[in-house]
Structure formats: C-alpha cells, structure tokens
Scaffold this motif. Sequence first.
Motif, PDB file in Angstrom:
ATOM      1  N   SER A  54       0.814  -1.221   0.000  1.00 16.81           N
ATOM      2  CA  SER A  54       0.000   0.000   0.000  1.00 16.81           C
ATOM      3  C   SER A  54       0.846   1.270   0.000  1.00 16.81           C
ATOM      4  CB  SER A  54      -0.905  -0.009   1.221  1.00 16.81           C
ATOM      5  OG  SER A  54      -0.120   0.057   2.393  1.00 16.81           O
ATOM      6  N   THR A  55       2.147   1.156  -0.187  1.00 14.66           N
ATOM      7  CA  THR A  55       3.081   2.284  -0.266  1.00 14.66           C
ATOM      8  C   THR A  55       3.313   2.993   1.069  1.00 14.66           C
ATOM      9  OG1 THR A  55       1.605   4.146  -0.784  1.00 14.66           O
ATOM     10  CG2 THR A  55       2.291   2.758  -2.636  1.00 14.66           C
ATOM     11  N   MET A  56       2.813   2.423   2.170  1.00 21.35           N
ATOM     12  CA  MET A  56       3.115   3.025   3.472  1.00 21.35           C
ATOM     13  C   MET A  56       4.564   2.740   3.851  1.00 21.35           C
ATOM     14  SD  MET A  56       0.106   2.821   6.191  1.00 21.35           S
ATOM     15  CE  MET A  56      -0.420   1.158   5.966  1.00 21.35           C
ATOM     16  N   ASP A  57       5.120   1.679   3.279  1.00 22.62           N
ATOM     17  CA  ASP A  57       6.512   1.329   3.523  1.00 22.62           C
ATOM     18  C   ASP A  57       7.119   0.883   2.185  1.00 22.62           C
ATOM     19  OD1 ASP A  57       8.871   0.885   4.820  1.00 22.62           O
ATOM     20  OD2 ASP A  57       8.167  -0.824   6.008  1.00 22.62           O
ATOM     21  N   GLN A  58       8.432   0.883   2.096  1.00 21.11           N
ATOM     22  CA  GLN A  58       9.135   0.535   0.856  1.00 21.11           C
ATOM     23  C   GLN A  58       9.733  -0.864   0.961  1.00 21.11           C
ATOM     24  OE1 GLN A  58      10.419   2.050  -2.005  1.00 21.11           O
ATOM     25  NE2 GLN A  58       9.502   4.091  -1.906  1.00 21.11           N
ATOM     26  N   PRO A  59       9.507  -1.723  -0.020  1.00 23.94           N
ATOM     27  CA  PRO A  59      10.149  -3.030   0.025  1.00 23.94           C
ATOM     28  C   PRO A  59      11.668  -2.922  -0.124  1.00 23.94           C
ATOM     29  CG  PRO A  59       8.932  -2.744  -2.035  1.00 23.94           C
ATOM     30  CD  PRO A  59       8.638  -1.546  -1.192  1.00 23.94           C
ATOM     31  N   THR A  60      12.385  -3.907   0.364  1.00 26.25           N
ATOM     32  CA  THR A  60      13.843  -3.953   0.192  1.00 26.25           C
ATOM     33  C   THR A  60      14.170  -4.236  -1.268  1.00 26.25           C
ATOM     34  OG1 THR A  60      13.926  -4.873   2.419  1.00 26.25           O
ATOM     35  CG2 THR A  60      15.951  -4.990   1.128  1.00 26.25           C
ATOM     36  N   SER A  61      13.391  -5.122  -1.886  1.00 25.35           N
ATOM     37  CA  SER A  61      13.529  -5.356  -3.328  1.00 25.35           C
ATOM     38  C   SER A  61      12.195  -5.821  -3.891  1.00 25.35           C
ATOM     39  CB  SER A  61      14.624  -6.395  -3.609  1.00 25.35           C
ATOM     40  OG  SER A  61      14.281  -7.603  -2.977  1.00 25.35           O
ATOM     41  N   GLY A  62      12.093  -5.769  -5.218  1.00 20.71           N
ATOM     42  CA  GLY A  62      10.847  -6.167  -5.866  1.00 20.71           C
ATOM     43  C   GLY A  62      10.031  -4.963  -6.290  1.00 20.71           C
ATOM     44  N   GLN A  63       8.908  -5.239  -6.917  1.00 23.81           N
ATOM     45  CA  GLN A  63       8.081  -4.167  -7.481  1.00 23.81           C
ATOM     46  C   GLN A  63       6.642  -4.258  -7.013  1.00 23.81           C
ATOM     47  OE1 GLN A  63       8.842  -5.307 -11.624  1.00 23.81           O
ATOM     48  NE2 GLN A  63       9.504  -3.195 -11.942  1.00 23.81           N
ATOM     49  N   VAL A  64       6.010  -3.097  -6.910  1.00 27.00           N
ATOM     50  CA  VAL A  64       4.564  -3.027  -6.719  1.00 27.00           C
ATOM     51  C   VAL A  64       4.032  -2.205  -7.888  1.00 27.00           C
ATOM     52  CG1 VAL A  64       2.677  -2.309  -5.221  1.00 27.00           C
ATOM     53  CG2 VAL A  64       4.811  -3.123  -4.202  1.00 27.00           C
ATOM     54  N   VAL A  65       3.293  -2.867  -8.762  1.00 30.73           N
ATOM     55  CA  VAL A  65       2.812  -2.206  -9.977  1.00 30.73           C
ATOM     56  C   VAL A  65       1.313  -1.971  -9.835  1.00 30.73           C
ATOM     57  CG1 VAL A  65       2.594  -2.396 -12.485  1.00 30.73           C
ATOM     58  CG2 VAL A  65       4.595  -3.362 -11.328  1.00 30.73           C
ATOM     59  N   ARG A  81       1.103  11.917  -3.322  1.00 32.77           N
ATOM     60  CA  ARG A  81      -0.132  12.268  -4.042  1.00 32.77           C
ATOM     61  C   ARG A  81      -0.886  11.008  -4.475  1.00 32.77           C
ATOM     62  NH1 ARG A  81      -3.229  16.168  -6.223  1.00 32.77           N
ATOM     63  NH2 ARG A  81      -4.451  15.405  -7.968  1.00 32.77           N
ATOM     64  N   PHE A  82      -0.127  10.039  -4.975  1.00 33.12           N
ATOM     65  CA  PHE A  82      -0.732   8.781  -5.384  1.00 33.12           C
ATOM     66  C   PHE A  82      -1.506   8.163  -4.214  1.00 33.12           C
ATOM     67  CE2 PHE A  82      -0.562   4.206  -5.069  1.00 33.12           C
ATOM     68  CZ  PHE A  82      -1.202   3.822  -6.235  1.00 33.12           C
ATOM     69  N   ARG A  83      -0.851   8.128  -3.059  1.00 38.26           N
ATOM     70  CA  ARG A  83      -1.433   7.508  -1.869  1.00 38.26           C
ATOM     71  C   ARG A  83      -2.739   8.198  -1.473  1.00 38.26           C
ATOM     72  NH1 ARG A  83       2.712   8.492   1.683  1.00 38.26           N
ATOM     73  NH2 ARG A  83       4.003   6.826   0.842  1.00 38.26           N
ATOM     74  N   ARG A  84      -2.678   9.518  -1.478  1.00 36.00           N
ATOM     75  CA  ARG A  84      -3.851  10.303  -1.081  1.00 36.00           C
ATOM     76  C   ARG A  84      -5.030  10.060  -2.036  1.00 36.00           C
ATOM     77  NH1 ARG A  84      -1.288  15.814   0.214  1.00 36.00           N
ATOM     78  NH2 ARG A  84      -0.850  15.044   2.291  1.00 36.00           N
ATOM     79  N   LYS A  85      -4.704   9.911  -3.322  1.00 32.73           N
ATOM     80  CA  LYS A  85      -5.745   9.830  -4.345  1.00 32.73           C
ATOM     81  C   LYS A  85      -6.302   8.419  -4.499  1.00 32.73           C
ATOM     82  CE  LYS A  85      -6.445  11.387  -9.083  1.00 32.73           C
ATOM     83  NZ  LYS A  85      -6.352  10.255  -9.986  1.00 32.73           N
TER      84      LYS A  85
END
Length: 251
Positions: A54-65, A81-85
């Motif tokens: 959910s983008t509240m934290d950043q992974p060490t590796s890998g992708q969230v698309v 902005r993405f998170r808010r929207k």
Amino acid sequence: MTEKSIIQVKNLSKRYDNNNQILEGIDLEIFESTFTVIMGPSGAGKSTLLQNISTMDQPTSGQVVFEAQDLTKLSDKALSRFRRKEIGFIFQSFNLIEHLSVLENVCLPGFLLKSKSKKQVIQRAKDLLTGLGLGDHANQAINHLSGGQKQRVAIARSLINQPKILFADEPTGALDSTSGIEVLDNLTLNNQNGQTIVMVTHDLKAALRADRILFIKDGQIYGDRIFTPYDASQLKARRSEVEAWLLEMGW
Ligand SMILES: Nc1ncnc2c1ncn2[C@@H]1O[C@H](COP(=O)(O)OP(=O)(O)OP(=O)(O)O)[C@@H](O)[C@H]1O
Ligand SMILES: [Mg+2]
C-alpha cells in the motif's frame, strides 16, 4: 467477479535494518472489486505485506505495480499524491484526529488532495456518514464516539477520495462483536458496490467476508484460496468451508 488487475506485486522482499528477512519473493496479483483477506500467525508479516503493497513502507527489493505504474520508482512527492488519491486505509486503532469533529476528520484527506471544491468534499463526507449510519454525528467530537462509531468514521474518511483500493489492518481488532459486525457489513456493502478491499485479520468472522484468503507463513504466501463472494444466507456452510481450509493451513 471482474478480472481486471489492479495491483501486481513482483518478487517482493522485505528486510528490516536489524537484518531479519520478513517477506521473501512475494508474487501476488489483486483484481478489481475483489475482497482479499490476509491471515496467518502473529509475526508472520501480514502488516508488513500490507504496508509494502500500500506504499506506506518501501520493500527492500521487488516491485509493486499499480495499473501499469511501478510504485517503487515514484518520487516521495508523487508517491504521497498517489497515496492520497488512490489508496484508503483503515487501522485497528482508528487513527482519527481527536480534536477535530467527525465531519472534519472525514473531509481532511479530501481538502488535502484538492481535486474537488471544499463544498463538494463536504457534501461527499455527509453522504458517506449518512450511509454509515452517522448522519446525526457529523458535528460531534471524536472522543464522544464508541469504538464502532469511530471505525465507521475511519471508513468514511478512507473513502472520501474514492480510492481505487482500500487497505484495512485488523479493522475489527479493537471492537466488540456487534460493532465489529457493523463495520464488516459496511465493508461488505462497499465491496458489493465495486470497492476493492485488502484486509488483514485474525478473526474468522471477518475472514468470511473475503472472496479470497491469502495465508502468510514463514515470509511467504503459504496458501491462496478463492471463495465465492460473501452471501449472508450461506453463512453456516461458508464458515465450515473457510474454517476447514484455515485449519489445513495450520491456523
Ligand atoms: N519496523 C520494524 N523494524 C523491525 N522489525 C519489524 C518492524 N515491523 C515489524 N517487524 C518484525 O517483522 C515481523 C512481522 O511483523 P508484522 O507486524 O508484519 O507481523 P503480523 O503478521 O502483522 O503480526 P500480528 O498478527 O501480530 O499483527 C515481526 O517479527 C516483527 O517483529
Ligand atoms: Mg499485524
């Protein structure tokens, strides 16, 4: 159930600074208008997974698309902005602002996003509160509400910007059983209206709302099972089915 992909998680790993590997090589796709529940033992990494998707934290590796956009490549500003929207959150501890009224709490993310006029935001907030049975509480102080009412305010707040996806981490964890069911009924209703939901829970009653349950164990997706969409008239059969599967998973 539609099959439009909304989030794709690719080879996601998370390690905290103390060097413990919490999640390892997670691959996962979430589809639009589905209700996914994440379960698993305490400490398994359920909240970590939710925070990383959910983008509240950043992974060490890998992708969230998210709809073809790699979120792990966004700048902090674009990400916020993405998170808010696009993203709504509900937490076990409500995370409401105590010195603001019910209506002000619900409006705040709408005012911050600035994509609608203040008047439009206030109208949407009022409509959401009415739909959640809180129409008469708009001007009340947060600390005068019960836990169940607070969580319904948090649902209204999470939906103010019409997020594409709603994340909830044990939203019924701090509630008595009756308030918990009210909150779950509201989430179910939103899902039936097309809202995509991903919810972490320990509670079987909450898990029954899912049309898919992911079971997290040892940093991986240990089980991934599709269920028919929730139908209150089939509760007993569903309970047996879900419980049997969870026990198989070692729940
Ligand atoms: N910020 C952090 N720094 C270091 N370790 C952390 C951090 N957050 C969580 N952990 C560790 O990561 C592991 C997974 O934690 P997480 O909160 O994701 O588990 P969970 O499955 O949500 O558990 P619960 O059911 O108890 O909420 C735990 O061992 C925890 O101690
Ligand atoms: Mg947790």
